[in-house]
Motif scaffolding. Sequence first.
Motif, mmCIF file in Angstrom:
data_model
loop_
_atom_site.group_PDB
_atom_site.id
_atom_site.type_symbol
_atom_site.label_atom_id
_atom_site.label_comp_id
_atom_site.label_asym_id
_atom_site.label_seq_id
_atom_site.Cartn_x
_atom_site.Cartn_y
_atom_site.Cartn_z
ATOM 1 N N GLN A 19 32.886 34.939 47.822
ATOM 2 C CA GLN A 19 32.227 34.253 46.714
ATOM 3 C C GLN A 19 33.102 34.356 45.474
ATOM 4 O OE1 GLN A 19 28.237 35.524 46.038
ATOM 5 N NE2 GLN A 19 27.538 34.865 48.040
ATOM 6 N N LYS A 52 27.231 25.462 40.179
ATOM 7 C CA LYS A 52 26.691 26.142 39.006
ATOM 8 C C LYS A 52 26.979 25.348 37.744
ATOM 9 C CE LYS A 52 26.838 30.735 40.962
ATOM 10 N NZ LYS A 52 27.445 32.052 40.946
ATOM 11 N N SER A 54 31.142 26.660 43.438
ATOM 12 C CA SER A 54 30.339 26.758 42.217
ATOM 13 C C SER A 54 30.778 25.726 41.179
ATOM 14 C CB SER A 54 30.447 28.155 41.622
ATOM 15 O OG SER A 54 31.762 28.377 41.123
ATOM 16 N N ASN A 84 26.068 24.855 52.076
ATOM 17 C CA ASN A 84 26.535 26.026 51.343
ATOM 18 C C ASN A 84 26.741 27.196 52.303
ATOM 19 O OD1 ASN A 84 27.261 27.762 49.334
ATOM 20 N ND2 ASN A 84 25.192 28.058 48.542
ATOM 21 N N ALA A 130 25.811 24.716 46.037
ATOM 22 C CA ALA A 130 26.426 25.898 45.435
ATOM 23 C C ALA A 130 26.814 25.671 43.977
ATOM 24 C CB ALA A 130 27.672 26.297 46.230
#
Length: 183
Positions: free
Chosen positions: A79, A140, A108, A154, A138
């Motif tokens: 991640q 952001k 992200s 994801n 995913a």
Amino acid sequence: MKLDDVADDLEEILLTEDAIHVRIAELSRQVEKDYAGEPLLLVGVLKGAVMVMADLARELKLPINMDWMAVSSYGSGTQSSGVVRILKDLDTDLTGRRVLIVEDIIDSGLTLSWLLANLQSRGAASVDILALLRKPDAAKVDVPVRYVGFDIPNKFVVGYGLDYAERYRNLRGVGVLAPHVYQ
């Protein structure tokens, strides 16, 4: 290396080599149309975009220049850490250039958002993004991606340039890495 060669390490196969090549050809036709008659600089994001960049560059039927940039927010984990580091900067002056960032995957969006702002601040005439893979679930931050190969779930994927701890980059497709490999 074929996906079957590491079948025990994969939970599922998402994309075959043939499917990827067909989609890169489709994206190339759109890029050619959008940049017809204009010099284009492809900026590959190392190391993951090597396969995408190579296949895209060979497929394009227009003059291009290429440069590479390495940024990291992963380390050896699965991640994004959210902290971006430049590992290798561009050799090319972007002033007045039409730039197409070539990415392997958007998770992200944090790293790519930072990279987009960084390259735009260097005086480029335009900066667009082409990504082979995108994980919408995913995200952001919202990153304006002009060209997307495939939206995928994801899940942690490897192959076609994507790695886990520097392994699996040379797979000829994209698969979901089985949890037993990284837990």
